[in-house]
Motif scaffolding. Structure first.
Motif, PDB file in Angstrom:
ATOM      1  N   ASP A  32       0.663  -1.439   0.039  1.00 20.39           N
ATOM      2  CA  ASP A  32      -0.039  -0.036   0.076  1.00 20.39           C
ATOM      3  C   ASP A  32       0.822   1.294   0.068  1.00 20.39           C
ATOM      4  N   ARG A  33       2.132   1.178  -0.528  1.00 28.00           N
ATOM      5  CA  ARG A  33       3.000   2.327  -0.465  1.00 28.00           C
ATOM      6  C   ARG A  33       3.319   3.191   0.735  1.00 28.00           C
ATOM      7  N   LYS A  34       3.160   2.438   1.847  1.00 25.28           N
ATOM      8  CA  LYS A  34       3.277   2.884   3.174  1.00 25.28           C
ATOM      9  C   LYS A  34       4.468   3.047   3.663  1.00 25.28           C
ATOM     10  N   HIS A  35       5.281   2.326   3.496  1.00 16.86           N
ATOM     11  CA  HIS A  35       6.551   2.550   3.562  1.00 16.86           C
ATOM     12  C   HIS A  35       7.617   2.021   2.489  1.00 16.86           C
ATOM     13  N   VAL A  36       9.004   2.302   2.569  1.00 15.58           N
ATOM     14  CA  VAL A  36       9.966   1.800   1.720  1.00 15.58           C
ATOM     15  C   VAL A  36      11.034   1.149   2.191  1.00 15.58           C
ATOM     16  N   ARG A  37      11.350  -0.112   1.385  1.00 22.52           N
ATOM     17  CA  ARG A  37      12.224  -1.121   1.944  1.00 22.52           C
ATOM     18  C   ARG A  37      13.264  -1.461   0.983  1.00 22.52           C
ATOM     19  N   ARG A  38      14.127  -2.306   1.441  1.00 22.64           N
ATOM     20  CA  ARG A  38      15.005  -2.915   0.467  1.00 22.64           C
ATOM     21  C   ARG A  38      14.533  -3.690  -0.715  1.00 22.64           C
ATOM     22  N   ARG A  39      14.894  -3.385  -1.897  1.00 16.91           N
ATOM     23  CA  ARG A  39      14.246  -4.431  -2.690  1.00 16.91           C
ATOM     24  C   ARG A  39      14.527  -5.850  -2.702  1.00 16.91           C
ATOM     25  N   VAL A  40      15.907  -6.302  -2.239  1.00 16.74           N
ATOM     26  CA  VAL A  40      16.008  -7.480  -1.838  1.00 16.74           C
ATOM     27  C   VAL A  40      16.530  -7.722  -0.362  1.00 16.74           C
ATOM     28  N   LEU A  41      15.683  -8.257   0.260  1.00 18.50           N
ATOM     29  CA  LEU A  41      15.874  -8.501   1.987  1.00 18.50           C
ATOM     30  C   LEU A  41      16.886  -9.663   2.075  1.00 18.50           C
ATOM     31  N   SER A  42      17.849  -9.553   3.169  1.00 15.59           N
ATOM     32  CA  SER A  42      18.784 -10.574   3.541  1.00 15.59           C
ATOM     33  C   SER A  42      18.096 -11.785   4.394  1.00 15.59           C
ATOM     34  N   PRO A  43      18.128 -12.868   3.946  1.00 14.43           N
ATOM     35  CA  PRO A  43      17.426 -13.705   5.128  1.00 14.43           C
ATOM     36  C   PRO A  43      18.598 -14.223   6.236  1.00 14.43           C
ATOM     37  N   GLY A  44      17.611 -14.179   7.390  1.00 10.08           N
ATOM     38  CA  GLY A  44      18.067 -14.391   8.542  1.00 10.08           C
ATOM     39  C   GLY A  44      18.755 -13.362   9.259  1.00 10.08           C
ATOM     40  N   LYS A  45      18.814 -12.151   8.853  1.00  5.87           N
ATOM     41  CA  LYS A  45      19.312 -10.911   9.437  1.00  5.87           C
ATOM     42  C   LYS A  45      18.366 -10.160  10.205  1.00  5.87           C
ATOM     43  N   VAL A  46      18.732  -9.628  11.396  1.00  6.75           N
ATOM     44  CA  VAL A  46      17.861  -8.770  12.114  1.00  6.75           C
ATOM     45  C   VAL A  46      17.523  -7.463  11.211  1.00  6.75           C
ATOM     46  N   ALA A  47      16.195  -7.275  11.267  1.00  8.20           N
ATOM     47  CA  ALA A  47      15.846  -6.072  10.278  1.00  8.20           C
ATOM     48  C   ALA A  47      15.797  -4.733  11.039  1.00  8.20           C
ATOM     49  N   ILE A  48      16.557  -3.834  10.090  1.00  6.73           N
ATOM     50  CA  ILE A  48      16.684  -2.484  10.860  1.00  6.73           C
ATOM     51  C   ILE A  48      15.784  -1.326  10.276  1.00  6.73           C
ATOM     52  N   ILE A  49      14.624  -0.970  11.139  1.00  9.76           N
ATOM     53  CA  ILE A  49      13.909   0.132  10.725  1.00  9.76           C
ATOM     54  C   ILE A  49      13.875   1.347  11.304  1.00  9.76           C
ATOM     55  N   ALA A  50      13.769   2.484  10.714  1.00  6.49           N
ATOM     56  CA  ALA A  50      13.875   3.705  11.142  1.00  6.49           C
ATOM     57  C   ALA A  50      12.698   4.470  10.565  1.00  6.49           C
ATOM     58  N   GLY A  51      12.375   5.772  10.899  1.00  7.30           N
ATOM     59  CA  GLY A  51      11.438   6.741  10.235  1.00  7.30           C
ATOM     60  C   GLY A  51      11.462   7.837  10.840  1.00  7.30           C
ATOM     61  N   GLY A  52      10.438   8.742  10.447  1.00  9.38           N
ATOM     62  CA  GLY A  52      10.084  10.126  10.825  1.00  9.38           C
ATOM     63  C   GLY A  52       9.410  10.838   9.871  1.00  9.38           C
ATOM     64  N   GLY A  53       9.112  12.248  10.215  1.00 14.37           N
ATOM     65  CA  GLY A  53       8.472  13.016   8.950  1.00 14.37           C
ATOM     66  C   GLY A  53       9.147  13.373   7.698  1.00 14.37           C
ATOM     67  N   ALA A  54       8.458  13.487   6.809  1.00 17.14           N
ATOM     68  CA  ALA A  54       9.199  14.006   5.535  1.00 17.14           C
ATOM     69  C   ALA A  54      10.099  15.379   5.967  1.00 17.14           C
ATOM     70  N   GLY A  55      10.800  15.923   4.885  1.00 16.66           N
ATOM     71  CA  GLY A  55      11.230  17.125   5.295  1.00 16.66           C
ATOM     72  C   GLY A  55      12.733  17.003   5.706  1.00 16.66           C
ATOM     73  N   HIS A  56      13.337  15.887   5.887  1.00 17.15           N
ATOM     74  CA  HIS A  56      14.554  15.447   6.607  1.00 17.15           C
ATOM     75  C   HIS A  56      15.284  14.688   5.540  1.00 17.15           C
ATOM     76  N   GLU A  57      14.901  14.592   4.367  1.00 12.82           N
ATOM     77  CA  GLU A  57      15.537  13.815   3.248  1.00 12.82           C
ATOM     78  C   GLU A  57      16.856  14.304   3.178  1.00 12.82           C
ATOM     79  N   PRO A  58      18.200  13.470   2.900  1.00 20.77           N
ATOM     80  CA  PRO A  58      17.689  11.853   2.359  1.00 20.77           C
ATOM     81  C   PRO A  58      17.569  11.109   3.665  1.00 20.77           C
ATOM     82  N   MET A  59      17.684  11.556   4.902  1.00 26.04           N
ATOM     83  CA  MET A  59      17.146  10.785   6.118  1.00 26.04           C
ATOM     84  C   MET A  59      15.978  10.523   6.113  1.00 26.04           C
ATOM     85  N   HIS A  60      15.285   9.413   6.136  1.00 29.39           N
ATOM     86  CA  HIS A  60      15.806   8.045   6.606  1.00 29.39           C
ATOM     87  C   HIS A  60      15.937   7.234   5.230  1.00 29.39           C
TER      88      HIS A  60
END
Length: 331
Positions: A32-60
């Motif tokens: 639903d286009r509610k977040h952006v993720r890696r195109r290819v995820l790494s199996p077995g790895k802890v996922a790292i997620i961050a976020g915040g309001g727009a206006g801080h680009e390129p973070m996050h």
């Protein structure tokens, strides 16, 4: 006010659409286009997620990729992402090793990430840990209130933790690495002009021709004090002295020195400030062994900059140097 936009309310979504299209080799929209993720995820790895309001680009979103983030959630301008956005990112990126949330220390972010984590644990059985970044020394430490804000030093934490996750550390070990990086990082910023928020078409604060705002955040908040503008050497010394006094590093301590543009400061001025900051810290017995200069954690079109220092040891130095491939950082 002049901006390249269609409507103020759609600016964040329109910008994300362009970002994903420009970097579709690295990233993709989540459900639903509610977040952006890696195109290819790494199996077995802890996922790292961050976020915040727009206006801080390129973070996050600019830090999604190998060696850094697995997903990022973006809210409206200067507005936290919603719990359902964050929950969706958790569900899509958790490969079974758990999820580490990296959250900047603002009330809205804290509340919404906490709600999402609780739902992920109760409804989906996900294992979740949270890091709260609070590197901004412009806010005094107090027993009441949220306390120090998370600003440009968040990039450092995301890079170090992301590298450790890529190396295969488990969830609880990653949290410990992140807590050490947070404890070793301090930031302070100064602005010459406030940010112009699209919805209001007004600057968040207005400075006179001879004024500067010292200790600004990244949401257009006024700073710790309003002062007469000074030359670059005086401004650099003012910021660096406060960082030095807060960190209290030992002589010979290795540091990462990161000079960040807040949106409308040209590279020539950022490099000038870096040179002054480097001379200050080296004159005080520190070893600037890693450097980063550029516009990475912004406040829309604010004319300003921040200086971040992270104390480094062998472990954090190795994690900083580890390969990263994202839209905004790549080595």
């Amino acid at each position: 006010m002049k901006k390249f936009m269609n409507e103020a309310g759609s600016l964040a979504a329109d910008s994300l659409d362009g970002f994903v299209g420009a970097h579709d080799d690295l990233v993709a929209f989540g459900q639903d286009r509610k977040h952006v993720r890696r195109r290819v995820l790494s199996p077995g790895k802890v996922a790292i997620i961050a976020g915040g309001g727009a206006g801080h680009e390129p973070m996050h979103v600019g830090f999604i990729g190998k060696g850094m983030l697995d997903a990022a959630c973006t809210g409206h301008v200067f507005t936290s992402p919603t719990p359902d956005q964050i929950l969706g990112a958790i569900r899509e990126t958790d490969n079974g090793a758990g999820v580490l949330l990296i959250v900047k220390n603002y009330d809205g972010d804290l509340m919404n990430f906490e709600m999402a984590a609780e739902m992920a644990v109760s409804d989906g059985g996900h294992r979740i840990e949270t890091l709260i970044v609070n590197d901004d020394i412009a806010v005094e430490r107090t027993a009441r209130g949220t306390g120090r804000r998370g600003v440009a030093g968040t990039l450092v934490v995301e890079k170090i933790v992301g590298a450790a996750a890529e190396a295969g550390l488990d969830l609880f070990s990653l949290k410990a690495v992140g807590e050490s990086a947070i404890a070793a990082t301090r930031t302070m910023g100064v602005a010459l002009k406030g940010a112009t928020v699209p919805q209001t078409t007004r600057e968040t604060f207005v400075l006179g021709e001879t004024e500067m705002e010292v200790g600004v955040g990244i949401h257009g908040e006024p700073g710790r004090s309003r002062q007469d503008i000074a030359d670059a050497a005086t401004i650099a010394s003012l910021i660096c002295r406060q960082i030095l006094d807060d960190l209290e590093p030992a002589q010979g301590q290795r540091i990462l020195l990161f000079v960040n543009g807040l949106g409308a400061t040209p590279p020539s001025e950022l490099y000038l400030m870096f040179g002054l900051a480097r001379r200050f810290f080296e004159a005080h017995g520190l070893v600037v062994c890693r450097k980063l200069v550029g516009t990475y954690a912004t406040s829309l079109d604010m004319a300003g900059m921040s200086i971040t220092v992270t104390l480094l040891d062998d472990a954090s130095l190795g994690l900083w140097d580890a390969p990263v491939h994202s839209a905004a950082l790549h080595w």
